[in-house]
Design a protein around this motif. Structure first.
Motif, PDB file in Angstrom:
ATOM      1  N   ASN A  75       0.987  -1.168  -0.072  1.00  0.00           N
ATOM      2  CA  ASN A  75       0.092   0.069  -0.024  1.00  0.00           C
ATOM      3  C   ASN A  75       0.873   1.268  -0.220  1.00  0.00           C
ATOM      4  O   ASN A  75       1.817   1.505   0.819  1.00  0.00           O
ATOM      5  CB  ASN A  75      -0.993   0.040   1.342  1.00  0.00           C
ATOM      6  CG  ASN A  75      -1.800   1.231   1.167  1.00  0.00           C
ATOM      7  OD1 ASN A  75      -1.759   1.918   0.211  1.00  0.00           O
ATOM      8  ND2 ASN A  75      -2.714   1.057   2.320  1.00  0.00           N
ATOM      9  N   LYS A  93       0.392   4.105   0.613  1.00  0.00           N
ATOM     10  CA  LYS A  93       0.091   4.822   1.694  1.00  0.00           C
ATOM     11  C   LYS A  93       1.160   4.822   2.871  1.00  0.00           C
ATOM     12  O   LYS A  93       1.565   5.473   3.720  1.00  0.00           O
ATOM     13  CB  LYS A  93      -1.221   4.826   2.266  1.00  0.00           C
ATOM     14  CG  LYS A  93      -2.207   5.635   1.329  1.00  0.00           C
ATOM     15  CD  LYS A  93      -3.660   5.507   1.642  1.00  0.00           C
ATOM     16  CE  LYS A  93      -4.652   6.218   0.841  1.00  0.00           C
ATOM     17  NZ  LYS A  93      -6.056   6.092   1.538  1.00  0.00           N
ATOM     18  N   SER A 145       4.215   6.816   2.876  1.00  0.00           N
ATOM     19  CA  SER A 145       4.195   8.296   3.566  1.00  0.00           C
ATOM     20  C   SER A 145       4.020   8.356   4.929  1.00  0.00           C
ATOM     21  O   SER A 145       4.137   9.362   5.440  1.00  0.00           O
ATOM     22  CB  SER A 145       2.890   8.814   2.804  1.00  0.00           C
ATOM     23  OG  SER A 145       1.629   8.139   3.347  1.00  0.00           O
ATOM     24  N   LYS A 146       4.061   7.261   5.785  1.00  0.00           N
ATOM     25  CA  LYS A 146       4.012   7.289   7.134  1.00  0.00           C
ATOM     26  C   LYS A 146       5.329   7.715   7.606  1.00  0.00           C
ATOM     27  O   LYS A 146       6.615   7.209   7.547  1.00  0.00           O
ATOM     28  CB  LYS A 146       3.475   5.930   7.887  1.00  0.00           C
ATOM     29  CG  LYS A 146       2.249   5.347   7.439  1.00  0.00           C
ATOM     30  CD  LYS A 146       1.877   4.375   8.040  1.00  0.00           C
ATOM     31  CE  LYS A 146       0.356   3.642   7.572  1.00  0.00           C
ATOM     32  NZ  LYS A 146      -0.591   4.567   7.714  1.00  0.00           N
TER      33      LYS A 146
END
Length: 530
Positions: A65, A67, A70-71
């Motif tokens: 994923n 996303k 981006s953590k």
């Protein structure tokens, strides 16, 4: 791959598996034994190893994923760890060079920094292999570790460009045309069916992306990874990944053999490799400290740091480049190869009992936790649940739906894949996100009303670990599990599972019962034939 290579890989892999050690360790040992017997690395074996890495990165992308990258814990943890590690270890290596000059040869601070940078990477092959064998690639710590590995791949591309001074071709911008071509690629996947054409489609897409990126002077493996990421949202992404798994595992045997076949060390090189391997605890502690400071739970930080505490095959690429530029002596290639091999063995053995070890040391580790939790690390509530299904795959889904018809809202599902959980919740199901092997989860989850917990998991190792965690947490209800093979049934029963269902037998029984119920329900419309 020569038959001798396969034979030795089989013998050593089977031997270590019998004594409870991951087969990967046996493949590494086979490579060194073959090297000692006079066998050399062949072009065919190197091609097989490269193919294994390419397919592995493609399958990583299929399950990734974007996303997750981006953590803050991923990008900040990766960058900070690489900078601090390179700074501290380069100083340590420079000091080792001053004390052991007869073994290390001339080692200035620039060369020490280069070696430290090479050792800052963790092995994608080793980490993914361990996570997949333990069924933890979709867990919180598994996704975090994979995110760090992807960030390190990006650093690798930047380094290769900077070190060689070779910029990507201006035609690299044309790679953006892959995005508008995605609908066509999706249609191809839809048309590929479920048979032998599906893995062939995967090979074509992975190798096609590899060659496209290589054509414009960008690391080809990165192309395979990005192609997988672009296809990750397709409904058949999981099926495609599973269809490639056997091929990937077979080709990666070639990779582990190549590590041992690259060079054979003398005594001095072996001593130096062991000294370099002694830096591994610092790598793990540094990862743990950084992740804990970024507000992750102790268990997540511990497991992530443990699985990442190894050296990468990329270190050999950096070493080869440094030797070709006259920055390092030839012996460092052998030292790096040995250090990488030792780190693979260490990580494989230590991670094998990581969950039970955490139970013993959790009090010491949790002292470093931050008080405020990240959103993903807040435990859910299921205090009214009487039935809990762990693992929402095909079997778990079937069990959940059948129980829901009988007891309605008293059934709760649980899975470690956050994306899957979100999708099931959107569909109206009561499912929570959690890792069943997490003792902290059970300590914070109210399961006092639970009468039955179903472990719908393909790995009996996971089922046994979860059963132990439940017992540690004081659960007194019944536990049921599934087994794919007859010899697994007794193993599960001996490890406190109350009831075991044979997956294939019960599937046939369920099919017959459902069909019979359908016939009885429709008897009034059946017209006898005269």
């Amino acid at each position: 791959m020569e038959y001798t290579f396969l034979l030795f890989a089989f013998i050593f892999g089977l031997t270590v598996k019998v004594i409870g050690i991951p087969p990967m360790v046996g493949y590494l040992a086979a490579g060194f034994v073959l090297n000692a017997m006079g066998y050399n690395l062949t072009d065919d074996l190197q091609h097989i190893a490269d193919l294994g890495i390419t397919i592995m990165l493609f399958t990583i992308g299929l399950k990734l994923n974007v996303k997750d990258l981006s953590k803050r814990e991923v990008w900040a943890g990766s960058i900070t760890h690489m900078l601090l590690w390179t700074l501290v270890v380069s100083g340590a290596l420079f000091g080792i060079g001053a004390l052991m000059g007869s073994i290390t040869g001339a080692l200035d601070i620039k060369s020490a920094a280069l070696i430290a940078f090479a050792l800052s990477f963790s092995s994608t092959v080793c980490v993914i292999k361990i996570l997949e064998e333990s069924g933890e690639s979709k867990t919180r710590h598994g996704r975090l570790a994979i995110g760090v590995l992807v960030m390190q791949d990006v650093f690798a591309v930047i380094f290769m460009v900077a070190a060689t001074g070779k910029l990507p071709s201006p035609w690299a911008l044309a790679l953006l045309l892959v995005i508008p071509a995605l609908p066509m690629l999706y249609r191809i996947l839809n048309r590929s069916g479920h048979g032998e054409l599906l893995p062939l489609t995967g090979f074509i897409l992975a190798l096609g992306a590899y060659n496209l990126f290589d054509l414009v002077d960008i690391k080809g493996d990165l192309g395979a990874l990005i192609m997988g990421i672009l296809l990750a949202r397709h409904p058949k992404a999981t099926e495609l990944s599973k269809s490639l798994m056997a091929f990937k595992d077979l080709f990666l045997i070639g990779f582990f053999l190549t590590i041992g076949l690259k060079a054979l060390p003398d005594t001095n090189m072996l001593i130096l490799a062991v000294v370099v391997a002694l830096l591994l605890p610092f790598k793990a502690f540094l990862f743990y400290g950084l992740l804990a400071s970024l507000r992750l739970r102790a268990r997540t930080s511990y497991l992530t740091s443990l699985v990442l505490s190894n050296y990468s095959e990329f270190g050999l690429i950096v070493g080869s480049l440094a030797v070709s530029l006259g920055m390092l002596s030839d012996q460092w290639l052998v030292v790096l190869a040995m250090a990488v091999s030792i780190s693979f063995v260490v990580t494989s053995l230590l991670y094998k009992n990581s969950h039970s070890r955490y139970v013993r040391i959790k009090d010491d580790l949790t002292r470093f936790e931050r008080g405020n939790r990240l959103k993903e690390d807040i435990y859910p509530r299921i205090d009214q649940a009487e039935f809990l299904v762990i693992g929402m795959g095909r079997v778990g889904m079937g069990a959940y739906q059948s129980l829901s018809k009988l007891v309605d809202s008293r059934v709760v599902g649980m899975d470690a894949d956050r994306q899957k959980v979100r999708k099931l919740c959107d569909g109206g199901m009561h499912v929570i996100c959690g890792d069943g092997e997490d003792i902290d989860l059970w300590d914070n989850l109210d399961i006092s009303n639970a009468r039955l917990i179903l472990l719908a998991l393909p790995s009996i190792g996971d089922a046994i670990n979860i059963t132990r965690q439940l017992k540690f947490a004081g659960y007194n209800g019944k536990i049921a599990a599934i087994a794919r093979y007859e010899d697994e049934i007794n193993t599960l029963l001996e490890n406190d599972v109350d009831k075991v269902f044979n997956f294939f037998t019960e599937a046939g029984l369920g099919f017959a019962e459902e069909s019979l119920a359908y016939v009885h329900a429709n008897q009034d419309v059946i017209v006898p034939v005269k």
